[in-house]
Design a protein around this motif. Structure first.
Motif, PDB file in Angstrom:
ATOM      1  N   THR A 242       0.832  -1.205   0.000  1.00 24.21           N
ATOM      2  CA  THR A 242       0.000   0.000   0.000  1.00 24.21           C
ATOM      3  C   THR A 242       0.863   1.250   0.000  1.00 24.21           C
ATOM      4  OG1 THR A 242      -1.823  -1.103   1.157  1.00 24.21           O
ATOM      5  CG2 THR A 242      -1.723   1.293   1.313  1.00 24.21           C
ATOM      6  N   ALA A 243       1.889   1.266   0.850  1.00 26.83           N
ATOM      7  CA  ALA A 243       2.730   2.454   0.983  1.00 26.83           C
ATOM      8  C   ALA A 243       3.497   2.755  -0.291  1.00 26.83           C
ATOM      9  CB  ALA A 243       3.693   2.271   2.159  1.00 26.83           C
ATOM     10  N   GLY A 253       1.924  12.275  -9.897  1.00 23.98           N
ATOM     11  CA  GLY A 253       0.933  13.335  -9.988  1.00 23.98           C
ATOM     12  C   GLY A 253      -0.488  12.840 -10.061  1.00 23.98           C
ATOM     13  N   ILE A 254      -0.685  11.561  -9.764  1.00 23.29           N
ATOM     14  CA  ILE A 254      -2.028  10.996  -9.772  1.00 23.29           C
ATOM     15  C   ILE A 254      -2.656  11.111  -8.388  1.00 23.29           C
ATOM     16  CG2 ILE A 254      -3.351   8.863 -10.088  1.00 23.29           C
ATOM     17  CD1 ILE A 254      -1.374   8.062 -12.233  1.00 23.29           C
ATOM     18  N   GLY A 255      -1.850  10.859  -7.357  1.00 21.70           N
ATOM     19  CA  GLY A 255      -2.338  11.005  -5.987  1.00 21.70           C
ATOM     20  C   GLY A 255      -3.195   9.841  -5.550  1.00 21.70           C
ATOM     21  N   THR A 256      -3.534   9.844  -4.276  1.00 23.80           N
ATOM     22  CA  THR A 256      -4.375   8.776  -3.754  1.00 23.80           C
ATOM     23  C   THR A 256      -5.737   8.826  -4.429  1.00 23.80           C
ATOM     24  OG1 THR A 256      -5.064  10.216  -1.952  1.00 23.80           O
ATOM     25  CG2 THR A 256      -3.211   8.741  -1.529  1.00 23.80           C
ATOM     26  N   TYR A 278      -2.388  -8.594  -2.311  1.00 21.37           N
ATOM     27  CA  TYR A 278      -2.414  -7.474  -3.238  1.00 21.37           C
ATOM     28  C   TYR A 278      -3.787  -6.837  -3.373  1.00 21.37           C
ATOM     29  CZ  TYR A 278       2.373  -8.519  -4.379  1.00 21.37           C
ATOM     30  OH  TYR A 278       3.730  -8.698  -4.283  1.00 21.37           O
ATOM     31  N   GLY A 279      -4.840  -7.629  -3.354  1.00 24.56           N
ATOM     32  CA  GLY A 279      -6.174  -7.048  -3.451  1.00 24.56           C
ATOM     33  C   GLY A 279      -6.454  -6.051  -2.345  1.00 24.56           C
ATOM     34  N   ALA A 283      -6.513  -1.868  -2.791  1.00 25.45           N
ATOM     35  CA  ALA A 283      -7.822  -1.250  -2.528  1.00 25.45           C
ATOM     36  C   ALA A 283      -7.718  -0.076  -1.563  1.00 25.45           C
ATOM     37  CB  ALA A 283      -8.786  -2.294  -1.980  1.00 25.45           C
ATOM     38  N   GLU A 284      -6.672  -0.042  -0.740  1.00 29.35           N
ATOM     39  CA  GLU A 284      -6.461   1.083   0.163  1.00 29.35           C
ATOM     40  C   GLU A 284      -6.108   2.361  -0.592  1.00 29.35           C
ATOM     41  OE1 GLU A 284      -6.651   1.306   3.548  1.00 29.35           O
ATOM     42  OE2 GLU A 284      -7.444  -0.737   3.656  1.00 29.35           O
TER      43      GLU A 284
END
Length: 346
Positions: A242-243, A253-256, A278-279, A283-284
């Motif tokens: 996730t990190a 430049g897409i961001g969360t 991974y799923g 998803a986070e």
């Protein structure tokens, strides 16, 4: 130099011969539970070509696609996870010599299954530091052949396929090959404290295969999980994934949220790992669709990342990116190291 200055033209070469999952089940090399957890139908298996010989074929394909003469390369970076055909030798120099990259500096990159990402990172750094140099070639190759490696049963939750990948990595707004991908971000994280998952903790060995006739990753992983706990380990894998993905999306430049992503391509570790690790991890960060392209390849050692990038840059195919579209590709390797790459079709 901005990230948008870096482009790459990836390719792969897989042996035409395969070992089928159905045959592995019939001969007892794999179990039904393992087949259900993996979800893969076959593994490419090289009957004669060594890993570096396959790397030469992938390299020639990448150079042809990029329209770059081998003599123009400034460096050749070769990554691998397993035996390269000789005990005391530099496979990177072999690849460079065989393709005619006689002006390049060959270097071996050893970061296990994250090796392609490590080599790509090194290539990008060289291009930024020495903008006047020529492009860099990254290659990977692995051959998981007996008697030293059991591709079906040597590890937990991983089936290993033979093959090679390559990518020509260049810089600058001009001379970008048709179908090349722009490298928008490459972020890496590591947790060296987890290295013992692939090490016999009792003693170091004086020579390969001293402890066992074949590589036995199950032995070391079993001991590691008994000491550290399986759930704790899986939690850490998810957290790091996730990190690293969140950081790469921000860098691109897409961001969360990652709403501009067409897909997130996964390491080829099977559907159980995709479901458990991974799923939830992806998803986070984003609801972009996940893709595991390992059905006909299995895990390609150091090659998963570039093989996935080759699918994104292909002329045709279900995972081909259209112009202007973005995708993220995840990579991970023993040690442990995690990388996330974000690319855009130029």
């Amino acid at each position: 130099m901005t990230p948008d200055d870096i482009w790459l033209a990836p390719a792969e070469w897989l042996p035409p011969t395969t070992e089928k999952t159905a045959d592995a089940l019939d001969t007892g090399r794999a179990t039904t539970d393992e087949a259900d957890a993996m979800g893969y139908g076959q593994l490419p298996a090289s009957p004669d070509l060594s890993a570096p010989q396959m790397a030469v074929r992938a390299a020639r394909h990448a150079l042809s696609r990029a329209g770059v003469p081998a003599g123009d390369l400034a460096a050749v970076l070769h990554a691998w996870t397993y035996h390269q055909g000789h005990d005391f030798w530099s496979p990177a120099h072999y690849v460079a010599a065989r393709i005619g990259a006689l002006n390049a500096i060959p270097t071996g990159v050893q970061q296990m299954c994250n090796g392609a990402a490590a080599a790509l990172r090194t290539a990008a750094h060289q291009l930024a530091a020495r903008p006047g140099d020529g492009p860099v070639l990254v290659t990977t190759a692995d051959r998981f052949a007996p008697p030293g490696f059991d591709r079906w049963g040597g590890d937990y939750g991983v089936w290993y396929g033979d093959g090679a990948t390559a990518a020509v990595v260049g810089a600058g707004p001009t001379g970008v090959p048709e179908g090349a991908l722009t490298l928008c971000a490459l972020h890496t994280r590591a947790a060296p404290e987890l290295e013992s998952a692939h090490r016999d903790t009792g003693a170091f060995h004086p020579a390969p295969h001293t402890r066992s006739a074949a590589v036995d990753v199950r032995r070391t992983k079993k001991a590691f999980l008994a000491e550290h706990g399986k759930q704790r380990f899986l939690d850490r894998l998810r957290q790091e994934t996730t990190a690293v993905l969140a950081a790469a999306l921000t860098e691109a430049g897409i961001g969360t949220g990652g709403n501009r992503l067409s897909a997130v391509l996964l390491p080829r570790l099977g559907r159980a790992t995709a479901r458990k690790v991974y799923g939830p991890a992806v998803a986070e960060v984003t609801d972009a669709p996940l893709a595991d392209l390992g059905e006909n390849t299995g895990h390609l050692g150091a090659g998963d990342l570039l093989s996935n990038l080759a699918a994104l840059s292909a002329d045709t195919g279900p995972h081909r990116l259209e112009r202007g579209e973005y995708a993220a590709v995840l990579s991970a390797g023993a040690g442990f190291t995690w990388s996330a790459v974000v690319v855009r079709r130029t």
